[in-house]
Design an enzyme around this catalytic site. Structure first.
Site, PDB file in Angstrom:
ATOM      1  N   ASP A 457     -23.938  50.492  -2.432  1.00 25.14           N
ATOM      2  CA  ASP A 457     -22.830  50.660  -3.369  1.00 25.14           C
ATOM      3  C   ASP A 457     -22.619  49.332  -4.081  1.00 25.14           C
ATOM      4  O   ASP A 457     -22.231  48.335  -3.460  1.00 25.14           O
ATOM      5  CB  ASP A 457     -21.576  51.086  -2.592  1.00 25.14           C
ATOM      6  CG  ASP A 457     -20.411  51.424  -3.511  1.00 25.14           C
ATOM      7  OD1 ASP A 457     -20.415  51.009  -4.676  1.00 25.14           O
ATOM      8  OD2 ASP A 457     -19.465  52.104  -3.031  1.00 25.14           O
ATOM      9  N   HIS A 458     -22.854  49.319  -5.388  1.00 28.56           N
ATOM     10  CA  HIS A 458     -22.777  48.062  -6.139  1.00 28.56           C
ATOM     11  C   HIS A 458     -21.352  47.541  -6.249  1.00 28.56           C
ATOM     12  O   HIS A 458     -21.130  46.405  -6.697  1.00 28.56           O
ATOM     13  CB  HIS A 458     -23.363  48.243  -7.537  1.00 28.56           C
ATOM     14  CG  HIS A 458     -24.309  47.169  -7.924  1.00 28.56           C
ATOM     15  ND1 HIS A 458     -24.018  45.828  -7.757  1.00 28.56           N
ATOM     16  CD2 HIS A 458     -25.552  47.213  -8.464  1.00 28.56           C
ATOM     17  CE1 HIS A 458     -25.031  45.106  -8.195  1.00 28.56           C
ATOM     18  NE2 HIS A 458     -25.990  45.922  -8.625  1.00 28.56           N
TER      19      HIS A 458
END
Length: 487
Positions: A457-458
């Site tokens: 998850d950026h």
């Protein structure tokens, strides 16, 4: 003998873990069976697992409120049981159908937590058929033929239909199931299939109403009930026949020309919902690296030879590496609380791992994996995998993960861009390990190579952190002795 005195309706219990419905997989009892308190009566499938449901009442099964494949919401009627009491001595020949029924819920064993029994007994009990022969007829019952037993069974079905419809039409129950009171039929082979010589016989007002609403001529229906009684299924079949135009025989379709619609429910629906939510909410990114797993395999083989009792396999060693990597890069052991706009970073590691079963892909969770040794991880992975494949995982074993390990190499593939298991923030995938040419000290040699892929998850970290974690995992795969530095 016994007579049924009161009906008790057992409803689908609260399944916990936010589950609101379940699909009927297999009934363990049938109408007419005698059940005891805590006896397993049905297997149901939730979005988490297949579980056994015990009944908190004892008595005779009067009705199953759902067919196999039906989906029930929590609180909907599941099974109806009539309690049995001794019949009065002065009336030994009272027919069970003449007894007074009332539908009510009464306390049974008390605890109906799904999947855990109801607190009195454990295990499955042998199903027993309730007696339908009056005391005064015991001698005659010993000479009953299979056809006479079938007639008794059909009579019970007719009475059940009448009770289900809620009708009050008088029915001579003595006319059913007692051959001594019924004239012998002219032909023993046409008791059901022959056309009735009297007008259509319909016991249930519900059947009459359904036929009237759909314009069905009851005289044109071939009854399937005992003694020529038209049942609801007969009317529904007639309605279906009216709606379906006749089709000329055609050449069977080839498989490529056949369209099939499969209900999206149960486990498949839960997986679809979670993956769809992951794709719609999480801005994910994937990075990967090829690694030489030769030394990791050597270490596994050495452990299995030295301590075969520990059962340490490749998955356990990869799990141990992941846990150590998350200790060094805690950003990936987290989730995002969108409602509060916060990143939740966990101090514990609940390691999920993908397991393929006959029911589909499930992700059991090893809780507090950060506190376990490699041998303990191996034991827990083995235990959970066995439960997953048998369908016995409790709901809580499928929730609460903080990071997932997916060994998709068992399917013979090299790489993948896996979807994050929402609401987690990262997932590590491992491809198959095969011989490939590899350069060591300027020389090309055959080594055991695999591909590691990390989807993250950026929002919780940037590529530098994700790359650092993946590189550390790769280094441990290529040289497992690194793990000993902080052991």
């Amino acid at each position: 003998m016994t007579i049924a005195t009161a009906r008790q309706v057992f409803r689908l219990p609260d399944l916990g873990e936010g589950l609101t419905e379940a699909e009927i997989i297999e009934w363990k009892v049938a109408v007419g069976d005698t059940v005891e308190i805590d006896q397993i009566v049905v297997d149901v499938e939730t979005a988490k697992a297949v579980v056994e449901v015990p009944v908190p009442y004892a008595g005779t099964v009067m009705k199953l409120h759902a067919d196999t494949g039906a989906v029930l919401a929590v609180g909907e009627p599941l099974i109806e049981v009539a309690a049995n009491e001794p019949a009065p001595a002065a009336a030994p020949d009272i027919d069970p159908a003449a007894a007074r029924y009332r539908e009510e819920e009464q306390a049974g064993s008390g605890n109906v937590l799904i999947g855990y029994g109801t607190g009195h007994t454990s295990g499955r009990r042998k199903r027993r058929r309730s007696s339908r022969v009056p005391t005064s007829d015991k001698t005659a019952a010993t000479r009953q033929t299979p056809d006479q037993h079938a007639a008794d069974r059909q009579a019970a079905d007719v009475r059940a239909v009448d009770r289900q419809a809620g009708g009050h039409q008088a029915v001579d129950v003595q006319d059913f199931g007692r051959d001594a009171a019924v004239p012998a039929p002219q032909s023993s082979s046409s008791s059901v299939e022959a056309e009735p010589s009297h007008p259509p016989r319909v016991i249930s007002p519900l059947v009459r109403r359904v036929a009237r609403e759909h314009g069905v001529d009851l005289a044109a229906i071939r009854p399937t009930g005992p003694r020529g009684v038209i049942l609801r299924r007969d009317v529904e079949q007639a309605i279906a026949d009216m709606r379906t135009p006749p089709v000329a025989p055609a050449t069977p379709l080839r498989p490529s020309e056949t369209t099939e619609r499969i209900p999206l429910r149960g486990l498949r629906r839960a997986v679809a919902d979670k993956l769809s939510r992951s794709r719609s909410e999480i801005p994910d990114a994937t990075t990967w690296v090829d690694v030489d797993a030769t030394r990791l395999l050597d270490a596994k083989n050495a452990l299995q030879q030295a301590r075969p009792d520990l059962g340490i396999g490749l998955l356990a060693m990869l799990a141990r590496i992941c846990v150590d990597g998350l200790r060094r890069f805690p950003e990936l052991n987290s989730s995002v609380d969108t409602g509060r706009a916060e990143i939740v970073r966990y101090g514990h590691v609940n390691l999920g791992f993908a397991a393929q079963t006959d029911r589909g892909l499930v992700v059991p969770v090893v809780r507090d994996a950060h506190l376990m040794t490699t041998a303990q991880l191996a034991a827990e992975l083995t235990r959970l995998t066995g439960l997953a494949r048998s369908g016995g995982l409790p709901p809580q074993a499928l929730t609460g993960g903080t990071f997932t390990l997916n060994n998709y190499g068992v399917f013979g593939v090299d790489g993948s861009t896996p979807i994050i298991n929402h609401p987690e923030a990262a997932l590590l995938g491992v491809g198959r390990i095969i011989d490939r040419p590899w350069v060591i000290d300027g020389a090309v040699t055959a080594r055991k190579i695999t591909q590691l892929s990390l989807t993250f998850d950026h929002r919780v970290c940037d590529g530098g952190t994700a790359g650092g974690f993946l590189r550390y995992v790769a280094d441990c795969v290529e040289n497992p002795a690194i793990l000993l530095a902080d052991a």
